[in-house]
Design an enzyme around this catalytic site. Structure first.
Site, PDB file in Angstrom:
ATOM      1  N   GLU A  93       0.842  -1.191   0.000  1.00  0.00           N
ATOM      2  CA  GLU A  93       0.000   0.000   0.000  1.00  0.00           C
ATOM      3  C   GLU A  93       0.879   1.243   0.000  1.00  0.00           C
ATOM      4  O   GLU A  93       1.974   1.251   0.557  1.00  0.00           O
ATOM      5  CB  GLU A  93      -0.912   0.005   1.226  1.00  0.00           C
ATOM      6  N   CYS A 106       3.433   8.605   0.997  1.00  0.00           N
ATOM      7  CA  CYS A 106       4.015   7.678   1.971  1.00  0.00           C
ATOM      8  C   CYS A 106       4.217   6.355   1.243  1.00  0.00           C
ATOM      9  O   CYS A 106       3.261   5.773   0.743  1.00  0.00           O
ATOM     10  CB  CYS A 106       3.043   7.539   3.143  1.00  0.00           C
ATOM     11  N   CYS A 113       6.769  -6.848   7.260  1.00  0.00           N
ATOM     12  CA  CYS A 113       7.919  -6.338   7.998  1.00  0.00           C
ATOM     13  C   CYS A 113       8.367  -7.387   9.006  1.00  0.00           C
ATOM     14  O   CYS A 113       7.545  -8.091   9.594  1.00  0.00           O
ATOM     15  CB  CYS A 113       7.559  -5.036   8.727  1.00  0.00           C
ATOM     16  N   CYS A 117       6.699  -5.065  15.531  1.00  0.00           N
ATOM     17  CA  CYS A 117       6.150  -4.132  16.526  1.00  0.00           C
ATOM     18  C   CYS A 117       4.686  -4.502  16.747  1.00  0.00           C
ATOM     19  O   CYS A 117       3.928  -4.655  15.785  1.00  0.00           O
ATOM     20  CB  CYS A 117       6.286  -2.686  16.044  1.00  0.00           C
ATOM     21  N   CYS A 120       1.524  -2.548  15.189  1.00  0.00           N
ATOM     22  CA  CYS A 120       1.566  -2.156  13.780  1.00  0.00           C
ATOM     23  C   CYS A 120       0.985  -3.259  12.885  1.00  0.00           C
ATOM     24  O   CYS A 120       1.387  -4.424  12.984  1.00  0.00           O
ATOM     25  CB  CYS A 120       3.017  -1.873  13.406  1.00  0.00           C
ATOM     26  N   GLU A 164      10.498  -1.905   7.040  1.00  0.00           N
ATOM     27  CA  GLU A 164      11.556  -1.170   7.738  1.00  0.00           C
ATOM     28  C   GLU A 164      12.618  -0.797   6.696  1.00  0.00           C
ATOM     29  O   GLU A 164      13.361  -1.662   6.223  1.00  0.00           O
ATOM     30  CB  GLU A 164      12.124  -2.051   8.865  1.00  0.00           C
ATOM     31  N   CYS A 337      -0.799   5.851  10.058  1.00  0.00           N
ATOM     32  CA  CYS A 337       0.479   5.216  10.388  1.00  0.00           C
ATOM     33  C   CYS A 337       0.211   3.854  11.008  1.00  0.00           C
ATOM     34  O   CYS A 337      -0.598   3.728  11.920  1.00  0.00           O
ATOM     35  CB  CYS A 337       1.236   6.033  11.421  1.00  0.00           C
TER      36      CYS A 337
HETATM   37  N1  SAH Z   1       9.378   0.753   9.827  1.00  0.00           N
HETATM   38  C1  SAH Z   1       9.532   2.145   9.978  1.00  0.00           C
HETATM   39  C2  SAH Z   1       8.645   2.972   9.074  1.00  0.00           C
HETATM   40  C3  SAH Z   1       7.233   2.499   8.876  1.00  0.00           C
HETATM   41  S1  SAH Z   1       6.146   2.690  10.230  1.00  0.00           S
HETATM   42  C4  SAH Z   1       9.357   2.546  11.423  1.00  0.00           C
HETATM   43  O1  SAH Z   1       8.860   1.748  12.194  1.00  0.00           O
HETATM   44  O2  SAH Z   1       9.739   3.650  11.760  1.00  0.00           O
HETATM   45  C5  SAH Z   1       5.850   4.444  10.276  1.00  0.00           C
HETATM   46  C6  SAH Z   1       5.511   4.975  11.666  1.00  0.00           C
HETATM   47  O3  SAH Z   1       4.209   4.526  12.090  1.00  0.00           O
HETATM   48  C7  SAH Z   1       6.476   4.513  12.732  1.00  0.00           C
HETATM   49  O4  SAH Z   1       6.796   5.575  13.590  1.00  0.00           O
HETATM   50  C8  SAH Z   1       5.653   3.482  13.471  1.00  0.00           C
HETATM   51  O5  SAH Z   1       6.128   3.261  14.761  1.00  0.00           O
HETATM   52  C9  SAH Z   1       4.298   4.114  13.430  1.00  0.00           C
HETATM   53  N2  SAH Z   1       3.202   3.205  13.746  1.00  0.00           N
HETATM   54  C10 SAH Z   1       3.137   1.875  13.548  1.00  0.00           C
HETATM   55  N3  SAH Z   1       1.958   1.398  13.952  1.00  0.00           N
HETATM   56  C11 SAH Z   1       1.245   2.446  14.422  1.00  0.00           C
HETATM   57  C12 SAH Z   1      -0.060   2.586  14.957  1.00  0.00           C
HETATM   58  N4  SAH Z   1      -0.873   1.553  15.084  1.00  0.00           N
HETATM   59  N5  SAH Z   1      -0.475   3.820  15.330  1.00  0.00           N
HETATM   60  C13 SAH Z   1       0.346   4.896  15.166  1.00  0.00           C
HETATM   61  N6  SAH Z   1       1.584   4.829  14.650  1.00  0.00           N
HETATM   62  C14 SAH Z   1       2.026   3.610  14.287  1.00  0.00           C
HETATM   63 FE1  SF4 Z   2       7.912  -2.671  10.858  1.00  0.00          FE
HETATM   64 FE2  SF4 Z   2       7.816  -0.051  11.341  1.00  0.00          FE
HETATM   65 FE3  SF4 Z   2       5.614  -1.594  11.629  1.00  0.00          FE
HETATM   66 FE4  SF4 Z   2       7.635  -1.811  13.355  1.00  0.00          FE
HETATM   67  S1  SF4 Z   2       6.330  -0.012  13.043  1.00  0.00           S
HETATM   68  S2  SF4 Z   2       6.547  -3.512  12.402  1.00  0.00           S
HETATM   69  S3  SF4 Z   2       9.378  -1.499  12.032  1.00  0.00           S
HETATM   70  S4  SF4 Z   2       6.687  -1.172   9.741  1.00  0.00           S
END
Ligand code: SAH
Ligand code: SF4
Length: 343
Positions: A93, A106, A113, A117, A120, A164, A337
């Site tokens: 996406e 974006c 990934c 996390c 996410c 990532e 995000c």
């Molecule tokens: N992998 C990278 C970039 C993609 S995620 C990273 O983790 O930084 C982009 C951003 O969205 C990151 O700051 C991540 O921590 C945040 N993010 C992930 N899941 C989220 C959620 N459920 N609510 C708000 N932000 C979230």
């Molecule tokens: Fe991957 Fe970023 Fe999501 Fe963490 S927040 S699982 S590093 S995409």
């Protein structure tokens, strides 16, 4: 280099390719400008090239890297999320955000990934594969083409979609270099932001390369126990190691770092976490970007409240640390995000 994707080719790759086909030198420039200044993608569009060359290109590069299969527009019309199918059937996406004069896209760097996390949606789907540099470039070109049709241009690119970026370092950075090319798309490094979960060796490499690209670090917690429970990659790369790498980055590049923080009610939006964070980043050239958690199916945590978010921000501000609470956008189409997946 994956055969069959023209966006995987740098300008010098294209020069060698066309030379090997016996084409005169200037054809490479024509092809490059067609791709990155006119946003053509199908060989039949390259009407300034002779027909036999167009036919050869059509044979060697039969498809675009991406096919849009589903396009969703948020109810406020400001966010557009596109599900793009890759040539192997996987999907990613990418999102276009139109706020005031900004046209920010974006983009994704991986299918899924590996970082896991817990909050996410991309992490919840696991790792499928890296994107090639051409598949990363193609996402930008897709939106550039779309906007161009309306007389508009992409103003910013955030590498914050699925995946990532520092786990796919080579392809991500070579995609940015290609988009950077002065005689191609000419998109300035300063208009890119890469967000990383905090892969310390990659942050150090990025620092040594002294790039002009903006850097954001997903911190989300100020003590290792809490951060490890939310971001498992914190175990090999704990907070103090990340912050040491950030400190070096700032002193070498003179550039400001953004720390990202998804505020989860009662978990990391507490005054204790705010004070701990302030103690750790006080004096750093930085900014904290906090955003109420976007809900995902696989995580029970809830978004913070307005009151708690403001309190968190106030505490940081009292320590002299700039903090903004970002608005949640594109919620109704799961384009926020951490909500991207390839369902
Ligand atoms: N992998 C990278 C970039 C993609 S995620 C990273 O983790 O930084 C982009 C951003 O969205 C990151 O700051 C991540 O921590 C945040 N993010 C992930 N899941 C989220 C959620 N459920 N609510 C708000 N932000 C979230
Ligand atoms: Fe991957 Fe970023 Fe999501 Fe963490 S927040 S699982 S590093 S995409």
């Amino acid at each position: 280099m994956a055969i069959g994707l023209i966006y995987n080719y740098s300008f010098s790759d294209i020069k060698s390719l066309l030379a090997s086909w016996g084409e005169p030198n200037y054809r490479a420039r024509q092809l490059w400008e067609g791709l990155y200044q006119h946003f053509w993608v199908f060989p039949k569009q390259f009407t300034d090239l002779p027909l036999p060359l167009r036919n050869r290109l059509a044979e060697e590069f039969p498809t675009d890297a991406l096919t849009p299969v589903n396009i969703l527009r948020s109810s406020d019309k400001q966010t557009l999320k596109t599900l793009l199918r890759l040539n192997d059937g996987q999907a990613i996406e990418a999102v276009l955000m139109c706020y005031a004069k900004r046209r920010t896209i974006c983009i994704s760097t991986q299918v899924g990934c590996a970082m896991g996390c817990v909050f996410c949606a991309t992490g919840q789907m696991g790792f499928k594969r890296h994107l090639s540099s051409g598949e990363i470039v193609a996402q930008v070109m897709y939106f550039a083409r779309l906007l161009y049709a309306d007389g508009e241009v992409v103003t910013n690119v955030v590498v914050m979609g699925m995946g990532e970026p520092f786990h796919n370092y080579e392809n991500t950075l070579s995609a940015i270099d290609r988009l950077n090319d002065l005689e191609g798309y000419n998109f300035g490094a300063r208009r890119f932001t890469i967000s990383t979960v905090g892969l310390v060796p990659a942050i150090r490499r990025f620092t040594e390369e002294k790039r002009q690209i903006n850097l954001a670090i997903s911190l989300h917690a100020a003590d290792d126990a809490l951060r490890s429970s939310m971001l498992p990659i914190n175990k090999p790369y704990p907070i103090d190691d990340i912050l040491a790498a950030c400190r070096d980055y700032i002193s070498v590049t003179g550039r400001r770092i953004t720390f990202e923080w998804a505020l989860v009610n009662g978990v990391n939006d507490t005054p204790e976490q705010a004070r701990l964070l302030a103690g750790k980043i006080k004096g750093l050239l930085c900014h904290v970007n906090a955003i109420p958690l976007n809900p995902t199916i696989g995580y029970a945590g809830q978004p913070t409240t307005r009151l708690r978010a403001n309190n968190f921000k106030e505490i940081l501000n009292n320590y002299g640390i700039p903090c903004t609470i970002r608005l949640r956008r594109g919620m109704d189409i799961q384009a926020g995000c951490g909500q991207l997946a390839s369902k």
